[in-house]
Design an enzyme around this catalytic site. Structure first.
Site, PDB file in Angstrom:
ATOM      1  N   ASN A  89      -0.950 -66.739  -2.667  1.00 25.78           N
ATOM      2  CA  ASN A  89       0.256 -65.713  -2.058  1.00 25.78           C
ATOM      3  C   ASN A  89       0.865 -64.402  -2.675  1.00 25.78           C
ATOM      4  O   ASN A  89       0.153 -63.973  -3.586  1.00 25.78           O
ATOM      5  CB  ASN A  89       1.668 -66.344  -1.214  1.00 25.78           C
ATOM      6  CG  ASN A  89       1.555 -65.493   0.357  1.00 25.78           C
ATOM      7  OD1 ASN A  89       1.497 -64.777  -0.254  1.00 25.78           O
ATOM      8  ND2 ASN A  89       1.471 -66.706   0.847  1.00 25.78           N
ATOM      9  N   HIS A 115      -2.804 -64.397  -4.786  1.00 24.32           N
ATOM     10  CA  HIS A 115      -3.595 -65.066  -5.282  1.00 24.32           C
ATOM     11  C   HIS A 115      -3.876 -65.436  -6.579  1.00 24.32           C
ATOM     12  O   HIS A 115      -5.089 -65.797  -6.495  1.00 24.32           O
ATOM     13  CB  HIS A 115      -5.168 -65.794  -4.681  1.00 24.32           C
ATOM     14  CG  HIS A 115      -4.990 -66.438  -2.628  1.00 24.32           C
ATOM     15  ND1 HIS A 115      -3.316 -66.407  -2.531  1.00 24.32           N
ATOM     16  CD2 HIS A 115      -5.686 -65.701  -1.431  1.00 24.32           C
ATOM     17  CE1 HIS A 115      -2.786 -66.610  -0.813  1.00 24.32           C
ATOM     18  NE2 HIS A 115      -4.698 -65.969  -0.529  1.00 24.32           N
ATOM     19  N   HIS A 190      -7.235 -73.206  -0.211  1.00 26.33           N
ATOM     20  CA  HIS A 190      -7.382 -71.999   1.012  1.00 26.33           C
ATOM     21  C   HIS A 190      -7.945 -72.793   2.216  1.00 26.33           C
ATOM     22  O   HIS A 190      -9.488 -71.683   2.205  1.00 26.33           O
ATOM     23  CB  HIS A 190      -7.710 -70.909   0.263  1.00 26.33           C
ATOM     24  CG  HIS A 190      -7.042 -69.747   0.652  1.00 26.33           C
ATOM     25  ND1 HIS A 190      -7.564 -68.922   2.520  1.00 26.33           N
ATOM     26  CD2 HIS A 190      -5.788 -68.609   0.509  1.00 26.33           C
ATOM     27  CE1 HIS A 190      -6.867 -67.985   2.786  1.00 26.33           C
ATOM     28  NE2 HIS A 190      -6.580 -67.462   1.670  1.00 26.33           N
ATOM     29  N   TYR A 192     -10.330 -73.403   5.047  1.00 25.73           N
ATOM     30  CA  TYR A 192      -9.817 -72.783   6.880  1.00 25.73           C
ATOM     31  C   TYR A 192     -10.529 -73.151   7.473  1.00 25.73           C
ATOM     32  O   TYR A 192     -11.736 -73.553   7.769  1.00 25.73           O
ATOM     33  CB  TYR A 192     -10.830 -71.683   6.576  1.00 25.73           C
ATOM     34  CG  TYR A 192     -11.161 -70.258   5.985  1.00 25.73           C
ATOM     35  CD1 TYR A 192     -10.448 -69.068   6.652  1.00 25.73           C
ATOM     36  CD2 TYR A 192     -10.365 -69.819   4.774  1.00 25.73           C
ATOM     37  CE1 TYR A 192     -10.105 -68.088   5.868  1.00 25.73           C
ATOM     38  CE2 TYR A 192     -10.107 -69.269   3.906  1.00 25.73           C
ATOM     39  CZ  TYR A 192      -9.735 -67.162   4.179  1.00 25.73           C
ATOM     40  OH  TYR A 192      -9.608 -66.346   3.885  1.00 25.73           O
ATOM     41  N   ASP A 261       0.291 -64.249   9.339  1.00 23.58           N
ATOM     42  CA  ASP A 261      -0.045 -64.215   7.985  1.00 23.58           C
ATOM     43  C   ASP A 261       0.653 -64.495   8.184  1.00 23.58           C
ATOM     44  O   ASP A 261       1.348 -64.056   7.087  1.00 23.58           O
ATOM     45  CB  ASP A 261      -0.584 -63.434   7.806  1.00 23.58           C
ATOM     46  CG  ASP A 261      -1.345 -63.790   6.479  1.00 23.58           C
ATOM     47  OD1 ASP A 261      -0.868 -64.417   5.610  1.00 23.58           O
ATOM     48  OD2 ASP A 261      -1.794 -62.363   5.690  1.00 23.58           O
ATOM     49  N   GLU A 326      -1.616 -73.379   3.735  1.00 27.61           N
ATOM     50  CA  GLU A 326      -1.410 -73.172   2.599  1.00 27.61           C
ATOM     51  C   GLU A 326      -0.449 -73.505   3.102  1.00 27.61           C
ATOM     52  O   GLU A 326       1.066 -72.975   2.468  1.00 27.61           O
ATOM     53  CB  GLU A 326      -2.218 -72.162   2.333  1.00 27.61           C
ATOM     54  CG  GLU A 326      -3.028 -71.337   2.665  1.00 27.61           C
ATOM     55  CD  GLU A 326      -2.858 -70.015   3.130  1.00 27.61           C
ATOM     56  OE1 GLU A 326      -3.056 -69.548   1.474  1.00 27.61           O
ATOM     57  OE2 GLU A 326      -3.764 -69.430   3.535  1.00 27.61           O
TER      58      GLU A 326
END
Length: 368
Positions: A89, A115, A190, A192, A261, A326
């Site tokens: 982050n 990150h 991470h 998706y 987010d 995450e």
């Protein structure tokens, strides 16, 4: 991808070569229930997850790419499925103070550090080894040595990311790390996820349950500004709802991020695994639970995917074609003590206190 070998029940093959001529391997794990997981040494990452739907038809549920070159050449693909660190982050202005010394990190997400920087854990080769069958585990351990000063962080860190796949269809990720000097650490994966069709369509109809009473409101640069109650906001997923149900609400937080987010604050349950999310696709019947030892999870609705990246079976990854869950400590916790206190341990890891985090994904199919 050729030259398949099977070691300890794990398929191993060459994936490609890095610019420095290092060979990169990938590994395939298979569970009796039809769940198949592909892992790669570059970024210690999840490359592909396939599972049957309610009719027994296998399909992709994770966004990823067959070719190593995609991860090397396309910036928007770098974090897909990767182990992210040293600090996941955003870190405000890429700065923090530790032990009376100021540290400046790369501003790879201006004006912030993101990150772990451009050369973070997602962008290096980890050494992967299939687990010994005598341990009774089906999996791969990835190891990486991060030298003192890498990406601007203090201290040398040795980190292991171990993926294991159980017969029950539970995929676990354990990360351990030790350091010779106090340093911030906040690792995550991470991935998706798209349970319908591996990213070939939207996830806005997926239902999501997040048992979080609070989330972190952010400023225009996505840095937390306030711990906020979800009650009465589009961020209330406590009863479960379609991801896209409230995404078009007249809400400054959603407008600023282009969707979700945001970091959700979970109940402090100590260092035991606890369920922090349930994701389901009504169309395919696939369901995934997320369990973790962390006390926070960043929900990201793939707001910045734009169809430029092609994945498995030629899928084009469009905006909102996946979501990330995450598990991690709070963004910018290294600069905000009130956020660092939200976790079970401090984001600053000491030589005398090894780091460990665990996340588990449990896959199943909805009842008819």
């Amino acid at each position: 991808m050729s030259g398949i070998e099977t070691v300890a029940g794990v398929e191993t093959r060459r994936w490609g070569t890095l610019p420095d001529s290092q060979d990169v391997q990938l590994f395939v794990l298979r569970a009796p229930n039809g769940l198949t997981v592909t892992l790669g040494e570059y970024g210690a990452r999840l490359l592909r997850v396939q599972m049957p739907d309610r009719d027994g038809v296998p399909g992709d549920v994770l966004l990823g790419h067959p070719e190593l070159a995609v991860y090397l050449e396309q910036e928007d693909a770098l974090y897909f499925g990767a182990t992210v660190g040293r600090v996941a982050n955003r870190t405000a202005r890429g700065r923090f103070e530790l032990g009376g010394q100021q540290y400046q990190l790369a501003l790879n997400n201006p004006p912030n550090h993101l990150h772990g920087g451009p050369g973070g854990f997602h962008a290096v080769r980890w050494e992967g080894t299939a687990l010994d069958e005598s341990d009774g585990l089906r999996g791969v351990a990835f190891r990486y040595h991060s030298p003192d000063g890498e990406e601007g962080y203090p201290g040398a860190v040795d980190v292991t990311a171990r993926y294991t796949l159980g017969d029950d269809g539970w995929l676990s990720l354990d990360c351990w790390a030790t350091t010779d000097t106090p340093t911030p650490l906040n690792l995550t994966n991470h991935a998706y996820w798209n349970l319908a069709n591996g990213g070939a369509g939207s996830v806005l109809d997926h239902t999501l349950l997040l048992p979080a009473d609070r989330f972190l409101a952010v400023d225009d640069n996505a840095i937390p500004t306030a711990i906020t109650e979800v009650q009465g906001t589009p961020f209330d997923f406590r009863a479960g709802k379609p991801l896209g149900q409230d995404m078009d609400a007249d809400d400054a937080q959603l407008r600023g991020a282009g969707g979700y987010d945001h970091h959700f604050v979970l109940l402090n349950g100590g260092e035991c695994l606890k369920q922090v999310a349930v994701l389901a696709d009504p169309a395919s019947g696939r369901r995934m639970e997320v369990w973790t030892t962390e006390n926070g999870v960043q929900l990201y609705s793939s707001n910045f995917l734009g169809g430029s990246v092609g994945g498995w079976n030629g899928a084009r990854y469009e905006q909102h074609s996946a979501l990330c869950l995450e598990t991690q400590q709070a963004p910018d916790a290294v600069n905000q003590p009130e956020l660092d206190c939200l976790g079970t341990v401090s984001i600053i890891v000491q030589p005398s206190q090894p780091y460990h985090t665990q996340t588990q994904w449990r896959f199943s199919v909805l009842d008819q």
